[in-house]
Design a protein around this motif. Sequence first.
Motif, PDB file in Angstrom:
ATOM      1  N   SER A  73       0.650  -1.028   0.114  1.00  0.00           N
ATOM      2  CA  SER A  73      -0.088   0.025   0.048  1.00  0.00           C
ATOM      3  C   SER A  73       0.885   1.103   0.048  1.00  0.00           C
ATOM      4  CB  SER A  73      -0.899   0.039   1.261  1.00  0.00           C
ATOM      5  OG  SER A  73      -1.665   1.099   1.329  1.00  0.00           O
ATOM      6  N   PRO A  79      -0.652   2.374   4.827  1.00  0.00           N
ATOM      7  CA  PRO A  79       0.307   1.402   5.267  1.00  0.00           C
ATOM      8  C   PRO A  79      -0.127   0.554   6.712  1.00  0.00           C
ATOM      9  CG  PRO A  79       1.400   3.531   5.226  1.00  0.00           C
ATOM     10  CD  PRO A  79       0.193   3.721   4.748  1.00  0.00           C
ATOM     11  N   SER A 104       2.387  -4.736   3.788  1.00  0.00           N
ATOM     12  CA  SER A 104       3.190  -4.018   4.026  1.00  0.00           C
ATOM     13  C   SER A 104       3.142  -2.604   3.068  1.00  0.00           C
ATOM     14  CB  SER A 104       4.659  -4.536   3.712  1.00  0.00           C
ATOM     15  OG  SER A 104       4.797  -4.855   2.274  1.00  0.00           O
ATOM     16  N   ALA A 105       3.826  -1.442   3.627  1.00  0.00           N
ATOM     17  CA  ALA A 105       3.859  -0.352   2.707  1.00  0.00           C
ATOM     18  C   ALA A 105       4.880  -0.641   1.483  1.00  0.00           C
ATOM     19  CB  ALA A 105       4.628   0.833   3.558  1.00  0.00           C
TER      20      ALA A 105
END
Length: 302
Positions: free
Chosen positions: A232, A236, A245-246
């Motif tokens: 994302s 996150p 996860s980010a």
Amino acid sequence: MSKAFGYRAFGGPEHQEFLDRPVPVPGPDRLQIAVRAAGVNPIDWKIRNGWLGTDRPLPAVLGVEAAGVVEAVGPGVEGFAVGDEVFGVTVAGGYAEHALLDAAVSARKPAGVPFATAAALPVAGAAAWDAVEQLALEPGRTLLVLGVAGGVGSAAAQIARARGVKVVGTAADRNRDWVASFGATQVRYGEGVADRIRAAAPDGVDGLLDLIGGEDLREAAAVLADRTRLVSTADPDTAAALGGSAVRRNPGREALAALAALVAAGGLDPRITATYPLDRAPEALAEVESGHARGKLVLVVE
């Protein structure tokens, strides 16, 4: 003196104005360019509003990505020379006749790629590249993009398609044809989105790129068997809570060069929907700030 568009105080559009400033001198690891085009991005007005901190010197020039012709090379810079056509991440603003680029996050522009196209790559294109790289889906797999109609989403869809990955993306129904034009299948976002995704991808979803966050992300994650394949840029914290996860950002010269090569080969179009002369920078930024801009907007400097 060099014309630029920026702001003298943090806050809303009322603080914006055109500025006359000396042509910037490149320090170590910097390139000074005559700007030919500059990308317009949501981060520009968020910086102006002070949402990313208020410790930068004022007045400040807007814009974080630009393309142009190298006029001076700073100490320690290798691989660039005066006269090179380049694009990259700006150091102190790109809505200007002259700007500084970070040489480490800049690349040469291929001859067949227009300046405006190159200027649209360093922010949305690079973020999309990093996300697709991180997910590392094999050809034949299916990628779900939440928010596929925007600059990052449309670039990610095209990068994934170039690697043989199928793409399903959420967007408003009015964007159905737009999403189909870059090879993705549109699904309407909002309540019940998981069921609509399952109908559009009956064989399942192998990776999820989130550009929206919130409830849509929480609901859409239900269709993903392996939550480690969830990344994302928008939310996150929720992504991590769901097992993802980010997006790990790794901007650099190699990624930008790869993006430009993909553009030159016809595999990526940053989807510039409008260009504006520098004199109309307020209008361009207002369009992006409204949240209704589709694709990319670019300023062109003659």
